[in-house]
Design an enzyme around this catalytic site. Structure first.
Site, PDB file in Angstrom:
ATOM      1  N   GLU A   1     -20.146  42.443 107.936  1.00 44.25           N
ATOM      2  CA  GLU A   1     -20.428  41.304 108.646  1.00 44.25           C
ATOM      3  C   GLU A   1     -18.972  41.232 109.906  1.00 44.25           C
ATOM      4  O   GLU A   1     -18.957  40.971 111.008  1.00 44.25           O
ATOM      5  CB  GLU A   1     -20.114  39.972 107.934  1.00 44.25           C
ATOM      6  CG  GLU A   1     -21.423  40.048 107.188  1.00 44.25           C
ATOM      7  CD  GLU A   1     -21.212  38.637 106.273  1.00 44.25           C
ATOM      8  OE1 GLU A   1     -22.078  37.689 106.185  1.00 44.25           O
ATOM      9  OE2 GLU A   1     -20.345  38.727 105.197  1.00 44.25           O
TER      10      GLU A   1
ATOM     11  N   TYR B   1     -20.575  16.542 127.235  1.00 46.05           N
ATOM     12  CA  TYR B   1     -21.243  17.557 126.389  1.00 46.05           C
ATOM     13  C   TYR B   1     -20.695  18.803 126.595  1.00 46.05           C
ATOM     14  O   TYR B   1     -20.637  19.751 125.705  1.00 46.05           O
ATOM     15  CB  TYR B   1     -22.705  17.603 126.600  1.00 46.05           C
ATOM     16  CG  TYR B   1     -23.477  16.333 126.584  1.00 46.05           C
ATOM     17  CD1 TYR B   1     -22.990  15.015 125.802  1.00 46.05           C
ATOM     18  CD2 TYR B   1     -24.528  16.060 127.320  1.00 46.05           C
ATOM     19  CE1 TYR B   1     -23.474  13.930 125.817  1.00 46.05           C
ATOM     20  CE2 TYR B   1     -25.157  14.662 127.476  1.00 46.05           C
ATOM     21  CZ  TYR B   1     -24.810  13.636 126.490  1.00 46.05           C
ATOM     22  OH  TYR B   1     -25.364  12.586 126.611  1.00 46.05           O
TER      23      TYR B   1
ATOM     24  N   GLU C   1     -18.048  27.230 105.373  1.00 47.08           N
ATOM     25  CA  GLU C   1     -17.327  25.821 105.182  1.00 47.08           C
ATOM     26  C   GLU C   1     -16.020  25.873 105.885  1.00 47.08           C
ATOM     27  O   GLU C   1     -15.638  24.949 106.479  1.00 47.08           O
ATOM     28  CB  GLU C   1     -16.978  25.749 103.551  1.00 47.08           C
ATOM     29  CG  GLU C   1     -18.295  25.602 102.879  1.00 47.08           C
ATOM     30  CD  GLU C   1     -18.916  26.914 102.351  1.00 47.08           C
ATOM     31  OE1 GLU C   1     -19.692  26.781 101.361  1.00 47.08           O
ATOM     32  OE2 GLU C   1     -18.726  28.042 103.025  1.00 47.08           O
TER      33      GLU C   1
ATOM     34  N   LYS D   1     -26.821  30.686 109.519  1.00 45.49           N
ATOM     35  CA  LYS D   1     -26.686  31.932 109.399  1.00 45.49           C
ATOM     36  C   LYS D   1     -27.937  32.703 109.055  1.00 45.49           C
ATOM     37  O   LYS D   1     -28.338  32.784 108.103  1.00 45.49           O
ATOM     38  CB  LYS D   1     -25.512  32.356 108.392  1.00 45.49           C
ATOM     39  CG  LYS D   1     -25.071  33.694 108.427  1.00 45.49           C
ATOM     40  CD  LYS D   1     -23.804  33.613 107.525  1.00 45.49           C
ATOM     41  CE  LYS D   1     -23.103  35.121 107.420  1.00 45.49           C
ATOM     42  NZ  LYS D   1     -22.045  35.069 106.528  1.00 45.49           N
TER      43      LYS D   1
END
Length: 127
Positions: A27, A59, A79, A105
């Site tokens: 990753e 935005y 998290e 993910k």
């Protein structure tokens, strides 16, 4: 005081990013796609009444804060990434009283044929 996570909100969905967050070496090396959904609680009565951009929260500015935070510090856990983004949103936009963030993910390194792994945090501004 209003209950958290109720009332007016700004919603941004399916913000796509490519990043290197995760526990595994692959990753960190190869990276993968992430999608972020946001809801930000803010009183939108003034921009609703005045129709003036200067009275609201842009935005584009929200997106820029999320992108910069996403790209700045690699995290192992979604998290932690989500908490970093919440902290930066509160620091950047005084009118935001709460944030709901979901990070998805789709290529998580688990054996799933279809679907995605995701987390969701609900945070309110600390007094």
């Amino acid at each position: 005081m209003a209950e958290p996570f109720t009332g007016d909100r700004i919603i941004l969905k399916d913000l796509g990013f490519y990043g290197y967050h995760g526990v595994f070496a692959e990753e960190e090396k190869l990276g993968q796609r992430f999608f972020i959904d946001l809801e930000l609680g803010a009183d939108l009565s003034v921009p609703a009444a005045t129709d003036r951009l200067s009275t609201g929260i842009s935005y584009a500015d929200i997106y820029d804060v999320v992108k910069a935070t996403f790209e700045t510090k690699r995290t192992k856990m979604l998290e932690a990434l989500a908490q970093n983004i919440c902290d930066q949103l509160f620091a950047s936009f005084q009118g935001v009283t709460w944030v709901i963030i979901r990070i998805r993910k789709p290529e998580a390194p688990i054996a799933m044929v279809r679907g995605e792994a995701a987390i969701e945090l609900h945070r309110r501004r600390k007094q």
